[in-house]
Each structure stands twice: as structure tokens, then as C-alpha cells.
Design an enzyme around this catalytic site. Structure first.
Site, PDB file in Angstrom:
ATOM      1  N   HIS A   1       0.871  -1.186   0.000  1.00 26.39           N
ATOM      2  CA  HIS A   1       0.000   0.000   0.000  1.00 26.39           C
ATOM      3  C   HIS A   1       0.905   1.232   0.000  1.00 26.39           C
ATOM      4  CE1 HIS A   1      -2.758   2.933   1.920  1.00 26.39           C
ATOM      5  NE2 HIS A   1      -3.754   2.128   1.586  1.00 26.39           N
TER       6      HIS A   1
ATOM      7  N   ASP B   1       3.362  -4.120   7.802  1.00 31.54           N
ATOM      8  CA  ASP B   1       2.108  -3.375   7.683  1.00 31.54           C
ATOM      9  C   ASP B   1       0.987  -4.402   7.825  1.00 31.54           C
ATOM     10  OD1 ASP B   1      -0.227  -2.242   6.831  1.00 31.54           O
ATOM     11  OD2 ASP B   1       0.568  -1.460   4.943  1.00 31.54           O
TER      12      ASP B   1
ATOM     13  N   GLN C   1      -4.386  -4.863   7.115  1.00 29.87           N
ATOM     14  CA  GLN C   1      -5.451  -5.767   6.670  1.00 29.87           C
ATOM     15  C   GLN C   1      -5.439  -7.089   7.421  1.00 29.87           C
ATOM     16  OE1 GLN C   1      -7.894  -4.923   4.738  1.00 29.87           O
ATOM     17  NE2 GLN C   1      -7.094  -3.025   3.866  1.00 29.87           N
TER      18      GLN C   1
ATOM     19  N   LYS D   1     -10.288  -0.289  10.771  1.00 30.42           N
ATOM     20  CA  LYS D   1     -10.535  -1.436   9.883  1.00 30.42           C
ATOM     21  C   LYS D   1     -10.938  -2.682  10.669  1.00 30.42           C
ATOM     22  CE  LYS D   1      -7.101   0.091   6.486  1.00 30.42           C
ATOM     23  NZ  LYS D   1      -7.881   0.588   5.355  1.00 30.42           N
TER      24      LYS D   1
ATOM     25  N   CYS E   1      -4.929   2.845  -3.447  1.00 32.27           N
ATOM     26  CA  CYS E   1      -3.622   3.234  -2.865  1.00 32.27           C
ATOM     27  C   CYS E   1      -2.567   2.167  -3.129  1.00 32.27           C
ATOM     28  CB  CYS E   1      -3.721   3.515  -1.373  1.00 32.27           C
ATOM     29  SG  CYS E   1      -4.826   4.872  -0.988  1.00 32.27           S
TER      30      CYS E   1
HETATM   31  C1  LIG Z   1      -2.456  -2.663   3.590  1.00 30.06           C
HETATM   32  C2  LIG Z   1      -2.756  -1.272   4.063  1.00 30.06           C
HETATM   33  N1  LIG Z   1      -1.772  -0.554   4.605  1.00 30.06           N
HETATM   34  C3  LIG Z   1      -1.979   0.682   5.060  1.00 30.06           C
HETATM   35  C4  LIG Z   1      -3.210   1.278   4.978  1.00 30.06           C
HETATM   36  C5  LIG Z   1      -3.401   2.668   5.501  1.00 30.06           C
HETATM   37  O1  LIG Z   1      -4.275   2.649   6.567  1.00 30.06           O
HETATM   38  P1  LIG Z   1      -4.727   4.020   7.224  1.00 30.06           P
HETATM   39  O2  LIG Z   1      -5.379   4.820   6.130  1.00 30.06           O
HETATM   40  O3  LIG Z   1      -5.665   3.628   8.296  1.00 30.06           O
HETATM   41  O4  LIG Z   1      -3.482   4.690   7.714  1.00 30.06           O
HETATM   42  C6  LIG Z   1      -4.261   0.576   4.388  1.00 30.06           C
HETATM   43  C7  LIG Z   1      -5.582   1.205   4.210  1.00 30.06           C
HETATM   44  O5  LIG Z   1      -6.341   0.855   3.356  1.00 30.06           O
HETATM   45  C8  LIG Z   1      -4.024  -0.727   3.935  1.00 30.06           C
HETATM   46  O6  LIG Z   1      -5.002  -1.459   3.378  1.00 30.06           O
END
Ligand SMILES: Cc1ncc(COP(=O)(O)O)c(C=O)c1O
Length: 437
Positions: free
Chosen positions: A136, A213, A216, A239, A377
Site C-alpha cells: 500500500h 504493515d 489488513q 478497519k 492506494c
Molecule cells: C495494507 C494497508 N496498509 C496501510 C493502509 C493505511 O491505513 P490508514 O489509512 O488507516 O493509515 C491501508 C488502508 O487501506 C491498507 O489497506
């Protein structure tokens, strides 16, 4: 709607009683009637159960005060709630030490903290940061920034044709120059789960730090930072049924002690003179200013709710939902499925030949089916797939077989609405739906 297919899918997704769970979510009562809300945008954010909403409002009604400051009873109660939320998070991710749990706004902030406070002081020309094309933007752009600031270079693990991380390529990309391996645990587009065990072993063999990260994965599967043996792990409350504006960075205590603070100011200091300051111990060293206490309290309520269902059951439910959706999607004319080998864990991305993903999402929305369209993203991943955008349906604990059938029916009508003229005009479009692997 095909009754037999509903029964067949229902059998697959029985581990979690979604119909019962759904009743705990006020938003589904409000959006009911002729076109009930079919919420399939859970990878973007989840809906909130009454238990979380009430925990947040109770906090404001009964216990609101600033934390770690005043000695009055209300402040002590707020501090106690905030710190017990931290303890709950620490237990939820594998019995970490609570001082290794930093409350932040979201995954993005957590990863920026790691990039700037951990990596930036340690990196220089000749060093390398390994990411993957699945990452992401939140787990890519902060590393691009730190590379530009330090002269380090970014290396990206590619995908295999069956849409998994290319572990052979990873083995040669992770080498003596690697200082950080920043992995996206579960792809927010493909649902692919990275082999963190092998990647961590490769990273540890060369002395690189492992950053996961888990935006998800923490919401949808059991996670244990001790077993993962990672140095950092980031996720967002919103989430996983929790409120927006609260997220978590787990980090090894020894690293937190060495790292400079990310933000400075009130409440993260021990002694301040006009010229300089000394820092409090972790985790407070990384929580400058007034924190999101209500968010932490809401996140703790979300963890209780998820734990009552069981993280293994949630993981199984998500696997079953996506497996069932792929089967049905391939029966829709002109669908191109981005289905990774080994399953997609509750996330299903596809396109409809000849119809822009935004048009597909708009057509679905007109029938109450909420999906996401765009690059989610993850532009480098979409470039690898040879597309600019996709449609994504993502499932959670309150989704069931009926939702899959609503999606399929709405897609068929979208197909009809936009006409069949374009079907077959692209290499990806042929009857029936085609899997990309
Ligand atoms: C895999 C992953 N990493 C990071 C993020 C970023 O999350 P946040 O917008 O809550 O910072 C997301 C959000 O969709 C995501 O799916």
C-alpha cells in the site's frame, strides 16, 4: 437470486453467524428497506458495532478527562481506561509488553514514525530498503522519502504470475546491503498473505529490521508479534470495528529506547529547560500531546467484540467468502478476476471488460452495493497487473452469502445496462469470466 447457490455458499461461511452479528451494527438498521446496504468496502474501513459506539459515548459521558496529567479522580479513571486499552492491544497481538504498544492515529502514521525515527538516523548511501509491489502507498511512500533523505535505495519484491510474492526474487533482493524489509502482510487489493516467516528469516540473516504493515491482517486473522519475530508492526483501529483516528505501532522495546521521538512537545518529556529537553520512557516518548483516549477505549471494545467471535473463525469466514465469490464471479460475462493462488482472504478485486471500474461501482451503488473502485492506494501493483484501476469487494464478519448474491445480481444488471457491445473488445474479456494468474 439463485436459491441453490445461496445454500451452497451458506454452508461455506457458517463458521461466523453473520446474520446475528449484523444485528449489532446500527448502520444496517438505518440503511434497510427496499435497497438494504450491502457493505463490501471493508478493506477501506469497517462498520462499528453498538458495543464500540457505546464505549466511545460512555467514555465522553462518564469518564472524559486528559490522561497522565491531573490527580483528580476523573483524570485517574481516564488514564486507567487508556492504559488498560493499551494492555488489551498488547495481549491481542500476542502478549507483547504494553510499553511496546504506541497509540498513533493510523497505520500510515505508524509507518512514518518507523521510517523517520528508526530508519532515517541509521541509513546512508549504499544501504537498501526492501519493499514489495504489493505494498500500500502507506508502506511505500514513507520509504521513498527516507531513501531520498539518506541516499539509501529502494528495492521491490515482484509478483509471480500467480499473484504471490516472488520469494526467489526476495532471497536475492534481501542481502548484506539491506537494512529494512518493509512488508505488507495482507494485500489490500489481492488479499495475498505474505510469507512473513521466510521474509523475516531472510531479513534477520542479514541483520535487517522487519517492518510489517498489518492494516489488513490484524482485523482478520490471529496475529502474534512474538511468533512473527518482527521489529515493528502497524495497524489501524477503524478497519477492525474500532473508531477512526486510533492506530497502533508495536515496536521492540530495545529499539524504542534507542529511537529519537517522532513528534515532540507536551507529555513526552521528562525535563525541559529553555535550551533542551529529555524524553520520557516508551511508550509515552512517542505519544506527544493529548492522545485519542476515546479512540483507544473504542478500540479495546472492538478487540473484545472480535475476540468473542474468534480470530480463527473470522479468518475462515473471510477465506470462505472470497472463495465463494470467485466461483460466482467467473460465471459473470466479461469479468476479469485478479485471484491469487492460495486464496484471497476476504478481498476480491476484478474488472468488467469495457466498463470503467468507477462506472461499475456507481452502478452497484445504485442497488445499495458498496464496493470500492480505483487503484486502492496501490498504484505500483495495478501497473504490474497492467491496469489503472479495479473494482474491489471486501468482506467482514457481518457479510454473508446473500451479500455475494446481491453483488453478482447487481453486476449482471450493470453488464446489461452498459451493453454487451464492448465484451470481447479487450484481451481480458471473454465468456465466461476469466481468472488472471
Ligand atoms: C495494507 C494497508 N496498509 C496501510 C493502509 C493505511 O491505513 P490508514 O489509512 O488507516 O493509515 C491501508 C488502508 O487501506 C491498507 O489497506
Amino acid at each position: 437470486m439463485n436459491r441453490r447457490s445461496i445454500l451452497w455458499i451458506s454452508k461455506l461461511v457458517m463458521a461466523v453467524d453473520s446474520k446475528l452479528i449484523r444485528r449489532d451494527f446500527p448502520i444496517f438498521e438505518r440503511w434497510s428497506g427496499r435497497n438494504p446496504l450491502i457493505y463490501l468496502d471493508n478493506a477501506a474501513t469497517s462498520q462499528k458495532p453498538r458495543a464500540v459506539i457505546e464505549a466511545v459515548s460512555n467514555y465522553y459521558e462518564l469518564a472524559n478527562a486528559n490522561v497522565h496529567r491531573s490527580v483528580h479522580a476523573l483524570a485517574e479513571q481516564a488514564t486507567e481506561l487508556y492504559e488498560s486499552a493499551r494492555e488489551k492491544v498488547a495481549r491481542f497481538i500476542g502478549f507483547a509488553d504494553p510499553s511496546e504498544v504506541i497509540f498513533v492515529r493510523n497505520t500510515t502514521e505508524a509507518l512514518n514514525l518507523v521510517a523517520q525515527s528508526f530508519a532515517r538516523p541509521r541509513l546512508g548511501p549504499g544501504d537498501e530498503i526492501v519493499v514489495s509491489v504489493l505494498n500500500h502507498h502507506s508502506n511505500l511512500v514513507p520509504w521513498q522519502q527516507v531513501a531520498a533523505q539518506t541516499g539509501a535505495e529502494l528495492r521491490a519484491i515482484p509478483l509471480t504470475p500467480d499473484l504471490q510474492l516472488d520469494m526467489q526474487a526476495a532471497a536475492s533482493l534481501i542481502n548484506g546491503r539491506t537494512k529494512v524489509v518493509a512488508i505488507t502482510h495482507k494485500s489490500n487489493v489481492l488479499g495475498t498473505i505474505a510469507d512473513t516467516v521466510s521474509l523475516t528469516r531472510m531479513a534477520k540473516d542479514v541483520g535487517a529490521a522487519v517492518v510489517i504493515d498489518a492494516a489488513q491482517s490484524v482485523p482478520s486473522m490471529p496475529m502474534n508479534v512474538i511468533e512473527l519475530d518482527c521489529d515493528f508492526l502497524a495497524f489501524s483501529g477503524h478497519k477492525m470495528l474500532g473508531p477512526m483516528g486510533i492506530g497502533v505501532l508495536y515496536a521492540r522495546r530495545a529499539l524504542l529506547e534507542e529511537m529519537p521521538p517522532f513528534l515532540t512537545g507536551g507529555e513526552m518529556v521528562r525535563e525541559v529547560s529553555l535550551e533542551s529537553a529529555t524524553w520520557d520512557d516508551p511508550p509515552l516518548k512517542f505519544e506527544a500531546g493529548t492522545p485519542n483516549v476515546a479512540g483507544a477505549v473504542g478500540l479495546a471494545a472492538a478487540i473484545d467484540y472480535l475476540s468473542a467471535i474468534g480470530m480463527d473463525a473470522i479468518a475462515e469466514h473471510e477465506r470462505a467468502m472470497s472463495a465463494a465469490t470467485w466461483k460466482r464471479l467467473t460465471q459473470v460475462e466479461g469479468v476479469r478476476c485478479f485471484e491469487p493462488k492460495g486464496g484471497s482472504n476476504g478481498i476480491v478485486s476484478f474488472s468488467l471488460t469495457g466498463i470503467h471500474p468507477h462506472d461499475v461501482a456507481t452502478a452497484l451503488d445504485s442497488e445499495g452495493v458498496a464496493v470500492r473502485a480505483g487503484h486502492h492506494c496501490a498504484q505500483p501493483l495495478h501497473k504490474t497487473l497492467g491496469i489503472a484501476a479495479s473494482v474491489r469487494a471486501s468482506f467482514y464478519v457481518y457479510n454473508d452469502a446473500d451479500d455475494i448474491e446481491h453483488l453478482i445480481d447487481a453486476l449482471r444488471r450493470a453488464r446489461e445496462f452498459f451493453g454487451r457491445a464492448s465484451t470481447g473488445s479487450s484481451a481480458a474479456g471473454s465468456r465466461p469470466g476469466k481468472r488472471v494468474q
